[in-house]
Design an enzyme around this catalytic site. Structure first.
Site, PDB file in Angstrom:
ATOM      1  N   HIS A 191       0.822  -1.209   0.000  1.00 24.23           N
ATOM      2  CA  HIS A 191       0.000   0.000   0.000  1.00 24.23           C
ATOM      3  C   HIS A 191       0.856   1.259   0.000  1.00 24.23           C
ATOM      4  O   HIS A 191       0.519   2.261  -0.626  1.00 24.23           O
ATOM      5  CB  HIS A 191      -0.952  -0.011   1.193  1.00 24.23           C
ATOM      6  CG  HIS A 191      -2.132  -0.906   0.963  1.00 24.23           C
ATOM      7  ND1 HIS A 191      -2.872  -1.443   1.971  1.00 24.23           N
ATOM      8  CD2 HIS A 191      -2.685  -1.348  -0.185  1.00 24.23           C
ATOM      9  CE1 HIS A 191      -3.836  -2.194   1.459  1.00 24.23           C
ATOM     10  NE2 HIS A 191      -3.735  -2.157   0.148  1.00 24.23           N
ATOM     11  N   GLU A 433      -3.276 -13.623 -22.202  1.00 27.84           N
ATOM     12  CA  GLU A 433      -2.377 -13.373 -21.064  1.00 27.84           C
ATOM     13  C   GLU A 433      -1.885 -14.657 -20.413  1.00 27.84           C
ATOM     14  O   GLU A 433      -1.323 -14.629 -19.328  1.00 27.84           O
ATOM     15  CB  GLU A 433      -3.064 -12.481 -20.022  1.00 27.84           C
ATOM     16  CG  GLU A 433      -4.384 -13.010 -19.509  1.00 27.84           C
ATOM     17  CD  GLU A 433      -5.045 -12.096 -18.461  1.00 27.84           C
ATOM     18  OE1 GLU A 433      -4.379 -11.180 -17.957  1.00 27.84           O
ATOM     19  OE2 GLU A 433      -6.222 -12.326 -18.159  1.00 27.84           O
ATOM     20  N   ASP A 457       0.097 -10.441 -16.701  1.00 31.63           N
ATOM     21  CA  ASP A 457      -0.044 -11.877 -16.453  1.00 31.63           C
ATOM     22  C   ASP A 457       0.745 -12.702 -17.458  1.00 31.63           C
ATOM     23  O   ASP A 457       1.278 -13.753 -17.112  1.00 31.63           O
ATOM     24  CB  ASP A 457      -1.520 -12.284 -16.505  1.00 31.63           C
ATOM     25  CG  ASP A 457      -2.191 -12.023 -15.180  1.00 31.63           C
ATOM     26  OD1 ASP A 457      -1.612 -12.392 -14.142  1.00 31.63           O
ATOM     27  OD2 ASP A 457      -3.279 -11.423 -15.169  1.00 31.63           O
ATOM     28  N   CYS A 504      -2.885  -4.245 -23.217  1.00 30.94           N
ATOM     29  CA  CYS A 504      -3.334  -3.437 -22.075  1.00 30.94           C
ATOM     30  C   CYS A 504      -2.511  -3.666 -20.807  1.00 30.94           C
ATOM     31  O   CYS A 504      -2.818  -3.090 -19.777  1.00 30.94           O
ATOM     32  CB  CYS A 504      -4.806  -3.679 -21.783  1.00 30.94           C
ATOM     33  SG  CYS A 504      -5.167  -5.357 -21.264  1.00 30.94           S
TER      34      CYS A 504
HETATM   35  C1  PEP Z   1      -2.623  -7.954 -17.408  1.00 33.80           C
HETATM   36  O1  PEP Z   1      -2.595  -9.070 -16.883  1.00 33.80           O
HETATM   37  O2  PEP Z   1      -1.720  -7.519 -18.147  1.00 33.80           O
HETATM   38  C2  PEP Z   1      -3.747  -7.034 -17.161  1.00 33.80           C
HETATM   39  C3  PEP Z   1      -3.856  -5.916 -17.825  1.00 33.80           C
HETATM   40  O3  PEP Z   1      -4.663  -7.362 -16.225  1.00 33.80           O
HETATM   41  P1  PEP Z   1      -4.449  -7.385 -14.637  1.00 33.80           P
HETATM   42  O4  PEP Z   1      -3.211  -6.588 -14.346  1.00 33.80           O
HETATM   43  O5  PEP Z   1      -5.694  -6.775 -14.079  1.00 33.80           O
HETATM   44  O6  PEP Z   1      -4.325  -8.830 -14.344  1.00 33.80           O
HETATM   45 MG    MG Z   2      -4.333 -10.010 -16.143  1.00 30.20          MG
END
Ligand code: PEP
Ligand code: MG
Length: 573
Positions: A191, A433, A457, A504
């Site tokens: 945090h 992912e 991921d 993303c």
């Molecule tokens: C990812 O895994 O790259 C992603 C964008 O999702 P999260 O970080 O929420 O797992």
């Molecule tokens: Mg993810």
């Protein structure tokens, strides 16, 4: 350059702070275990201390909400909730009735709670332990009349050094006088790290023994980009860092030129820069940052915030709120990605030995169809209010997509029967992912309208490295040839199948990756709002031919460090 006194830690919040050390000394909380006063008197003292702590915590949560953001305020609100947990208070009262003083009662009760949860060894648990410790010392200080250091009293050029920074203390810091934070513990996802990033204060965490290695008032350079600390640096090093700081200020100004512009490569190919959000407030930030839409709406916050399953109506309102905020720009709503590091207590998931490999995301949703259907109904109802797409997280096999699509069809039939309006042509895509998704991207591509590469991921699952474990963080790199090959495989499969491929994960905001992504044919990047203009500018500096040439070289290299170095050298200023 004098490189003798450099200490290294986790680069938890970017930026550079050059200033004078202020070591936060841990105040010893000394008290007698047995009470001299009556139990009634001790209970009154306890009540007064808890209520003063709660009042202060609530005021701080309000301040954090105004100054930093809603998500960050929740960290502090959680302390308020802990302090008013009746179970915890009952244990304290029982201990007082057994003859303990209020201080011992608080201390022992919190320790009991810590012991119970300490049996679980994940990051989330470690976080909760640090929260309980924060609450414990907060109430104890009230009982003992010990005042915290007021961050406003710190000198203008302070670099704070501590064994550990509590979330509440970190939240109270101001960028005006705290130039950087250095601690002996804490990781990327603690945090304190999240708050430091939100405050824009550079932070280097987990620097072993740092409180004993520096002296109050000593000049240090805290480099939050590289995760290193220079103690008493020579003039040459200071001047090198000052020049770098000026350069970074100039860069920020140059990004502004890209506000309101399309995202185009140097030879005019169009890309799009979307934003990653967790709710409506972030959507506002995304629009202020000039995002071209929402590439990832992480819906799990909705489930984490409410303390119970959000009703269909609550979900609908949350989705509509985001759609209203972005005014017809596309919004990719990712269905619930819970499990892994995001545990939601009321969902009563079985304790798993390997939660990242367990009942997470789409696996949970397909095993709990009522939860899934309620979310899909809410998304479909919201679909008439904007440009919505649905995205499935953690897909590993084609059956998951097929089954999810069946559930969606069932939801649509239900809505039709009830004469509820929805858009019939909402696109459905999946996150790419997992290693499995990368190897079988050609198979998955036949079932979806788009892919979005989740590098956070993807790196974890391709490299077999827990994304939250700082001990193995050296292996966690988007530049590793295995990760780049996985990204390429997904992009190639998407292109062959004629579906768009977005990225993303955090790597989408890594400027050095831009030529690779252009070359692989990825045409939409979804980043945090703060990175939109920087990435748009980076894209504008490359032609496809130049990007292809660098990528060709990269693909001949055999390790992450060399690839990262080559790409960083190739970056265009
Ligand atoms: C990812 O895994 O790259 C992603 C964008 O999702 P999260 O970080 O929420 O797992
Ligand atoms: Mg993810």
């Amino acid at each position: 350059m004098d490189e003798k006194i450099i200490y290294r830690g986790v680069a938890a919040s970017k930026g550079i702070g050059i200033g004078n050390v202020y070591i936060i000394k841990e105040q010893e909380l000394v008290f007698e275990n047995r009470s001299k006063d009556s139990a009634e008197e001790e209970k009154k003292r306890l009540e007064r201390a808890i209520s003063a702590f709660k009042e202060e915590t609530l005021a701080m949560a309000r301040d954090v909400k105004n100054r930093i953001g809603e998500k960050e305020a929740e960290i502090i609100e959680a302390h308020f909730m802990m302090a008013q947990d009746p179970e915890l208070e009952n244990v304290m009262i029982e201990l007082i009735e057994e003859g303990n003083g209020a201080e011992a009662a608080v201390s022992n009760a919190c320790d009991v709670f810590t012991e119970v949860i300490a049996k679980e060894e994940d990051d989330d648990t470690r976080q909760r332990i640090s929260d309980i410790t924060d609450v414990k010392s907060g109430i104890l200080k009230k009982l003992l009349g010990i005042k915290e250091i007021d961050p406003n009293d710190l000198a203008k050029d302070t670099v704070l050094v501590a064994k550990e920074l509590t979330p509440s203390f970190t939240a109270a810091l101001k960028k005006d006088n705290v130039l950087a934070i250095i601690t002996e513990s804490g990781g990327m996802n603690s945090h304190a790290a999240i708050l430091a990033r939100a405050l824009g204060i550079p932070a280097i965490l987990s620097v072993p023994g740092i409180t004993g290695l520096v002296k109050d008032g000593e000049l240090v350079i805290a480099d939050g980009n590289e995760g290193c600390v220079y103690v008493s640096p020579d003039e040459e090093t200071v001047s090198k860092y000052k020049t770098a700081e000026e350069q970074s200020e100039k860069e920020k100004a140059s990004h502004e030129e890209f506000r309101g512009k399309e995202t185009l490569t140097k030879d005019g190919e169009k890309l799009e820069i979307f934003c990653n959000i967790g709710g409506a407030e972030d959507a506002v930030k995304a629009m202020e940052a000039d995002g071209e839409g929402i590439g990832l709406f992480r819906t799990e916050y909705l489930y984490m915030e409410s303390g119970k399953l959000p009703s269909e109506e609550e979900q609908f309102n949350a989705y509509k709120d985001v759609l209203d905020k972005v005014q017809n720009k596309p919004v990719i709503i990712r269905t619930l990605d819970m499990g892994g590091d995001k545990a939601i207590a009321y969902m009563n998931i079985k304790k798993e030995d390997n939660p990242f490999l367990g009942c997470r995301a789409v696996r949970y949703c397909l095993g709990n169809k009522d939860v899934f259907k309620s979310q899909l109904r809410a998304i479909m109802c919201a679909s008439v209010h904007g440009d919505v797409k649905i995205m499935l997280p953690l897909v590993t096999c084609v059956e998951e997509i097929r089954e999810a699509k069946k559930v969606l069809e069932e939801v649509k039939r239900g809505l039709k029967n009830e004469n509820i309006l929805f858009k019939d042509n909402v696109q459905i895509g999946c996150m790419a992912e997992t290693a499995s998704a990368a190897f079988t991207a050609d198979i998955l591509a036949k079932e979806v309208d788009f892919f979005s590469i989740g590098t956070n991921d993807l790196i974890q699952y391709v490299m077999s490295v827990d994304r939250g474990n700082s001990d193995v963080a050296y292996l966690y790199s988007a530049f590793h040839p295995a990760v780049l090959r996985a990204i390429k495989a997904i992009a190639d499969a998407g292109r062959r199948a004629g579906i768009p491929v977005e990225m993303c994960g955090e790597a989408a905001a890594e400027v050095a990756m831009v030529p690779i992504l252009i070359s692989f044919g990825i045409r939409a990047l979804s980043v945090n709002p703060a990175n939109v203009l920087e990435v748009r500018e980076a894209v504008s500096k490359w032609t496809k031919t130049e990007a292809d040439a660098v990528t060709k070289k990269v693909l001949t290299l055999d390790n992450a460090a060399d690839i990262e170095m080559l790409l960083k050298k190739a970056e265009k200023n």
